[in-house]
Design an enzyme around this catalytic site. Sequence first.
Site, PDB file in Angstrom:
ATOM      1  N   CYS A  59     -42.625  11.724 -59.704  1.00  0.00           N
ATOM      2  CA  CYS A  59     -43.197  11.696 -61.041  1.00  0.00           C
ATOM      3  C   CYS A  59     -42.269  12.243 -62.119  1.00  0.00           C
ATOM      4  O   CYS A  59     -42.049  11.603 -63.134  1.00  0.00           O
ATOM      5  CB  CYS A  59     -44.492  12.498 -61.018  1.00  0.00           C
ATOM      6  N   CYS A  89     -41.521  16.849 -51.857  1.00  0.00           N
ATOM      7  CA  CYS A  89     -42.770  16.970 -52.606  1.00  0.00           C
ATOM      8  C   CYS A  89     -43.952  16.778 -51.658  1.00  0.00           C
ATOM      9  O   CYS A  89     -44.954  17.497 -51.740  1.00  0.00           O
ATOM     10  CB  CYS A  89     -42.824  15.954 -53.737  1.00  0.00           C
TER      11      CYS A  89
END
Length: 358
Positions: free
Chosen positions: A193, A97
């Site tokens: 997340c 990410c």
Amino acid sequence: MTIAGLISGGVDSAVMVHRLFEQGHRPDLFYIKIGSGEEGAWDCSEEEDWEMATAVARRYGLQIEKVDLQRDYWERVVGYMADRLRRGLTPNSDVMCNRLIKFGCFEERYGHAYDRIATGHYARTERDAEGRTWLCTAPDPVKDQTDFLSQLPPAVVRKAMFPVGELTKDEVRRIAAEQHLAPARRRDSQGICFLGKLPFAELARQQLGEREGIFVEKETGNVLGKHRGYWFFTIGQRKGIGLGGGPWYVVKKDIRRNIVYLSRGYQTQAAYSDHFALAVPNWLTENPYPATGDYAVKLKIRHTPEFFDATLHVGGPDRLRVTVAEPLQGVAPGQFCTLYDTQAHRCFGGAEIGNSEI
């Protein structure tokens, strides 16, 4: 100097903004939206995150923009994870990410217009006498996040700013409380997340489905039971296997026959390894080991406070092997091995652990 500040709604990025403001900077703030999936299936408290981020922006009179990288995240990071799981490897979504989204897509679309990009990561950079920029560890070993940044391109490392990198978590929280910043009392997020309310097993099921296979005891060849697919398991895994008579450890996978091999015992030798190969490395600044030979290093193979002593064997530019001073539990192909100098100060980069043991 123009600065783009990546703000998440958490306490670390809030204090990052405060410290930049103290230094006389007025960064443009960007909130990256990646948390909600199709039809809102992935809930990442986005509304509260955005509220906290905008409150910090208002406090300092700064511009803030929401950047929707949800589709990019799905295609790049979730696609990477599905590919690695299908191949029997252990993916690291946090590392990718950072590389593909926060310092990848964002840099391509917005960051390139700025001199520097600031985040709330616990890491530091330093410039040597020759003008080279090196990624360095944070003084708080529990919070150090250099392993999550180990796959960044060199150009990004040269632009990166980590204003809270020299602080401990307690110091960050103290500053947030003293300055009455909105996220001061928020709990830390756990990992990436989208995993907040979507269990990892559900992600694997959505991407790869289920296919019945068997558990086999490695030492005896005995069939122990059935499972739903090798992609639900990773080398070194102990919890969530669902068999009695343990503890059981995942020690090997046969992806062609969909067999997961287990060993029993708290200190089973099959769960440990003192050597492994590395795939093509990513060097954050430059290759610190250009010549063939053996080099003393420290390393991590997962996000922990501990650094481990090892010898890096260099047989060529992309021919790297590691021998660890003490065997490590759960060395899984696909994990990232992050390499440091012998003082665990400079982070040189890293590479995926090779798949020869799958």
